[in-house]
Structures are given as structure tokens and as C-alpha cells.
Motif scaffolding. Structure first.
Motif, short mmCIF file in Angstrom:
data_model
loop_
_atom_site.label_atom_id
_atom_site.label_comp_id
_atom_site.label_asym_id
_atom_site.label_seq_id
_atom_site.Cartn_x
_atom_site.Cartn_y
_atom_site.Cartn_z
N UNK A 65 6.23 -6.81 -5.55
CA UNK A 65 5.09 -6.83 -4.50
C UNK A 65 3.72 -7.47 -5.27
N UNK A 66 3.50 -7.15 -6.54
CA UNK A 66 2.31 -7.90 -6.99
C UNK A 66 2.40 -9.21 -7.10
N UNK A 67 3.73 -9.72 -7.34
CA UNK A 67 3.83 -11.25 -7.47
C UNK A 67 3.36 -11.71 -5.98
N UNK A 68 3.67 -11.06 -5.07
CA UNK A 68 3.45 -11.54 -3.72
C UNK A 68 1.89 -11.69 -3.48
N UNK A 69 1.03 -10.64 -3.82
CA UNK A 69 -0.21 -10.61 -3.85
C UNK A 69 -0.88 -11.90 -4.61
N UNK A 70 -0.29 -12.11 -5.85
CA UNK A 70 -0.78 -12.87 -6.67
C UNK A 70 -0.71 -14.25 -6.06
N UNK A 71 0.58 -14.46 -5.28
CA UNK A 71 0.98 -15.73 -4.60
C UNK A 71 -0.18 -15.86 -3.61
N UNK A 72 -0.50 -14.88 -2.84
CA UNK A 72 -1.53 -15.16 -1.79
C UNK A 72 -2.88 -15.71 -2.24
N UNK A 73 -3.20 -14.80 -3.47
CA UNK A 73 -4.63 -15.29 -4.11
C UNK A 73 -4.58 -16.68 -4.66
N UNK A 99 0.74 -1.21 0.18
CA UNK A 99 -0.06 0.09 0.00
C UNK A 99 0.83 1.24 0.08
N UNK A 100 2.11 1.02 0.62
CA UNK A 100 2.89 2.42 0.67
C UNK A 100 3.56 2.64 -0.50
N UNK A 101 4.38 1.72 -0.92
CA UNK A 101 5.27 1.98 -1.91
C UNK A 101 4.65 1.68 -3.52
N UNK A 102 3.81 0.84 -3.68
CA UNK A 102 3.12 0.54 -5.02
C UNK A 102 2.15 1.47 -5.13
N UNK A 103 1.09 1.65 -4.20
CA UNK A 103 0.17 2.28 -4.23
C UNK A 103 0.00 3.85 -3.88
N UNK A 104 1.13 4.13 -3.07
CA UNK A 104 1.49 5.81 -2.67
C UNK A 104 0.62 5.98 -1.76
N UNK A 105 -0.09 5.30 -0.90
CA UNK A 105 -1.08 5.60 0.12
C UNK A 105 -0.29 6.06 1.37
N UNK A 106 -0.59 7.25 2.16
CA UNK A 106 0.05 7.63 3.27
C UNK A 106 -0.57 7.01 4.58
N UNK A 107 0.29 7.27 5.73
CA UNK A 107 -0.01 6.45 6.72
C UNK A 107 -1.45 6.49 7.36
N UNK A 108 -1.99 7.76 7.14
CA UNK A 108 -3.59 7.94 7.57
C UNK A 108 -4.36 7.08 7.05
N UNK A 109 -4.38 6.87 5.34
CA UNK A 109 -5.16 6.08 4.67
C UNK A 109 -4.98 4.67 4.89
N UNK A 110 -3.60 4.25 5.26
CA UNK A 110 -3.52 2.99 5.51
C UNK A 110 -4.03 2.47 6.94
N UNK A 140 -7.38 -10.48 -6.20
CA UNK A 140 -7.04 -10.09 -7.70
C UNK A 140 -7.53 -8.78 -8.08
N UNK A 141 -8.60 -8.34 -7.53
CA UNK A 141 -8.97 -7.27 -7.73
C UNK A 141 -8.07 -6.11 -7.22
N UNK A 142 -7.40 -6.33 -6.16
CA UNK A 142 -6.14 -5.07 -5.60
C UNK A 142 -5.24 -5.18 -6.59
N UNK A 143 -4.90 -6.07 -7.47
CA UNK A 143 -3.76 -5.90 -8.34
C UNK A 143 -4.05 -4.88 -9.47
N UNK A 144 -5.40 -4.45 -9.53
CA UNK A 144 -5.48 -3.62 -10.62
C UNK A 144 -6.23 -2.27 -9.95
N UNK A 145 -6.82 -2.30 -9.07
CA UNK A 145 -7.33 -1.16 -8.29
C UNK A 145 -6.49 -0.23 -7.68
#
Length: 422
Positions: free
Chosen positions: A152-160, A23-34, A77-82
């Protein structure tokens, strides 16, 4: 089923170790949103267990568990594109809801399969789960070392994909016949024929109207605080209030994982009966008190002394976890009426979810702010509440009806007069 749980927890371990950084490094969210994402997920998770219990009384547990795995497959899976935050928020919340529901359904399935040996099954399940978490953390570490968005996306995909594999394994598992598992509010289909006249439709008891069981669930929330102490309290206390080296933080998880895998079966064998599980509550309270005393003593000592004390505290909190995993599950099953066990266990699962939401806030906002005195107060409070929980559990066990004897000539099936099951 155990291998399916291993795959599930491996994927969960990958997610736990990489999601915040994703969420931090790929999607660029700040601490508040996380923080808002994680908070919404925790709140949604509270609803997962009772929802699963409610549905399990009406539909096959195996089908529901497969649905939970596929639900998480879809959301991850949706998290990879949203990338939009307003879409991420419900996706993460639904993922956590599915996660808590899946854990409750696994508990229900194990209770049906294992019967009186549920303590042993629970021990095996916890050992495989901890092994899965460790494997998942190792996979995540490899991906995080690469550090690219693709990694990072490969890790999310592995989880899915782990959920897809788990669903396939569950589909191949036979679900036992669910005798005595009627959801609260379901009618007794055979009631009108039982006595030669219309007796009307009976309703199984509801956990939401059972004050004694709700008291057990409420008191079970502080009985799960060992989880937050290990994951939040120990690392933050080490960093903020002791001179111990920071490299000890991973050692806490290693100690926990090894001890759970090695000792869970032995502890479960010793406390596998309802009254033994109730007795384990007092031991749990004293173990947590000893852990909190050590944490209080670690402040202001030298680096070596603090390291030794904190490692000992990690061992004690793991011992408490071993006791809690046995007592909470066994009592949740034993204190629930057989004719509505699914819905009751769904409500019991809320204790862990509430603790995961409130426990870290309690530790960081109250206990650690108060310093060593906060740890002493926490330990004393848990010890007192564990004694109250034990007394309450024993009282309820004494009030439960004695199981009816087996029918003559039918040694494999108990009489069903009490539950109305035909």
C-alpha cells in the motif's frame, strides 16, 4: 504537456483505487473518519479551481502548475509517515485542493496553447487522461493483490513520484504569450497613455459579479452528473435493485474508458465551435434521459435482461460524458471575456467540484431511494435544465461583441483595443 497529464492521471488512478483501502487497513480508520476525510477533501477541492484562476491572471500558469504538482508530492509523501487523524485531515484536503487546481491550470494552459483548436486539444487530453486512469487502476490492482502495508505504501509513493515526473515535464514545456489574459481587478497598465491624457486605471470584469456567467456555472453542475451516475449510480443500482451479476461493475469502467479513447476526437470535431457546443447540450439532456429510463427499466427484470440494459446504460452515460466534456469546456471559454478569461475559467471549474461533492449524495439519498421513479425524475430534470442551459448560452453568445478585424499588415495579431493589451 499531454504526457505530463498522462503521468498525473496515472498517479491519480492509483490513488483513487487504493486510498480508501490504505486508510482502512494500514492506518486503521473506521468508516466514519474515512467519510469525514473524503468529505473535507471534496469541500477543499471546490476552492481549487477559482483559486487557480485567480492566481493564473497574476503569475505564469506553468509555474503554478509545477507548484501544484510539487504540493501534492509533499502532501502524499507526508501521508506515508503521518498516522494522527487531526494531521491527516488537512493533508488530504490540501491534496484534493491541489488536484482540482492542477486540472483548472491544465485547462487554462491548453486554452492558451490550442486557441481555436482547443476542442481537439481537449479531446486528446481526455483520451490521455482516461488512458492514465486505466494504467493507474491496473498498477493499483497489482499492489492491492499483494495486500501488505508495504505494498500500500509503495502505491502511495508511486502516486507521489508521478507528480514529480509531471512537474519535470511541465518545466520543459514553453508557455505561450498570455495576451488577453488579465485577472479580474488588475489594472490596465497602458490605460493612461492610450489617448494622450490620463484615462485612469480600468478593471477587468469579475466572474463573481457577472450574473450571466454565474448562471452558466450553476446550470453546468447538473450537466456533470454523468460522472456520478457512472461511478456511483450504476454500480450501486446493480447491486441493490437488479439481479445482474456483480462482475459487470468493472465492465462499466472498461466501456467508458474504451469509448472515450476511441470516440472523443470524433465528437469534439463535430461540436468544436461555440454554437455547436451549445447544440450539444440538448443532445446531452436527451442522452441522459435515455440512460435514466434504462436504469429505471432494469429493476425487477431477470439477470440477463438487466445485464444487457445496464451495459447499454453505461454506453449512453459515456456518450453523455463525451458531449459534456466538449460543451462545458468550449462554452466556459467562449462565454468568458478575453480580458479576464483566467479568473472566469477558474470559477467555471467549480461546477465539476460541486458535482463531485453533491452528486453522490443526490443519487444515494434521493434518486435511488425513490426507486425507478427517481431515475425518471432525474433524467427529465437534466433534459429540461440542458434546454435552459442551451437557451441561456445562445443568448449570451448573441450578446458578445464581434471580434475586431486584424490590423492591416499585421495578420498574426488582432487589434488589442477591446482588451487594452499592448
Amino acid at each position: 504537456m499531454l504526457f505530463a497529464q498522462l503521468l498525473d492521471r496515472t498517479g491519480t488512478g492509483v490513488w483513487a483505487a487504493s486510498s480508501v483501502l490504505y486508510f482502512t487497513f494500514v492506518l486503521g480508520l473506521d468508516a466514519g473518519r474515512i467519510g469525514l476525510l473524503l468529505g473535507a477533501a471534496a469541500v477543499a477541492g471546490i476552492a481549487g479551481s477559482p483559486l487557480a484562476g485567480h492566481l493564473a491572471g497574476r503569475f505564469p500558469v506553468r509555474s503554478l502548475l509545477i507548484g501544484c504538482h510539487l504540493l501534492r508530492l509533499g502532501t502524499l509523501g507526508a501521508l506515508l509517515v503521518v498516522t494522527r487523524f487531526d494531521v491527516l485531515l488537512p493533508l488530504v484536503a490540501v491534496t484534493c485542493l491541489g488536484d482540482r487546481a492542477a486540472k483548472a491550470l491544465e485547462m487554462l494552459f491548453a486554452t492558451r496553447v490550442a486557441g481555436e483548436r482547443r476542442g481537439t486539444y481537449q479531446a486528446l487530453a481526455r483520451s490521455s487522461a482516461n488512458a492514465g486512469y486505466a494504467v493507474g487502476a491496473g498498477i493499483a490492482a497489482a499492489g492491492l493483490a499483494v495486500g501488505t502495508p508495504e505494498a500500500y505504501r509503495a502505491l502511495i509513493l508511486a502516486n507521489a513520484l508521478s507528480f514529480l515526473a509531471a512537474a519535470a515535464l511541465v518545466r520543459r514545456t514553453r508557455e505561450p504569450r498570455a495576451e488577453g489574459w488579465v485577472a479580474a481587478g488588475a489594472g490596465d497598465a497602458g490605460g493612461s497613455a492610450a489617448g494622450g491624457g490620463a484615462t485612469g486605471r480600468t478593471r477587468a470584469p469579475s466572474p463573481w459579479r457577472d450574473r450571466g456567467y454565474l448562471r452558466f456555472v450553476l446550470l453546468d453542475i447538473p450537466m456533470n452528473l454523468d460522472d456520478s451516475v457512472l461511478a456511483v449510480g450504476l454500480p450501486l443500482w446493480l447491486v441493490a435493485r437488479t439481479d445482474a451479476p456483480h462482475v459487470l461493475v468493472p465492465a462499466f469502467l472498461v466501456i467508458n474508458t474504451v469509448l472515450v479513447v476511441v470516440l472523443q476526437l470524433r465528437v469534439s470535431a463535430r461540436f468544436e465551435r461555440p454554437r455547436q457546443a451549445a447544440a450539444a447540450l440538448s443532445v446531452y439532456g436527451l442522452t441522459m434521459l435515455a440512460c435514466c429510463v434504462l436504469l429505471a427499466l432494469s429493476a425487477g427484470t431477470g439477470a440477463v435482461a438487466a445485464s444487457v440494459v445496464l451495459l447499454a446504460a453505461a454506453g449512453l452515460v459515456t456518450g453523455a460524458e463525451l458531449l459534456r466534456s466538449v460543451s462545458s469546456w468550449e462554452l466556459a471559454v467562449s462565454l468568458a471575456p478575453e480580458e479576464a478569461r483566467a479568473s472566469y475559467l477558474g470559477v467555471a471549474g467549480m461546477a465539476q467540484s460541486v458535482q463531485k461533492s453533491a452528486g453522490p449524495l443526490l443519487l444515494t439519498g434521493v434518486v435511488m431511494t425513490a426507486g425507478p421513479a427517481g431515475w425518471l425524475a432525474l433524467g427529465a430534470g437534466i433534459a429540461v435544465l440542458s434546454a435552459v442551459q442551451r437557451r441561456s448560452a445562445v443568448r449570451r453568445l448573441d450578446s458578445l461583441p464581434v471580434p475586431l478585424p486584424l490590423r492591416p499588415g499585421r495578420p498574426d495579431r488582432p487589434s488589442s483595443r477591446r482588451s487594452g493589451v499592448r
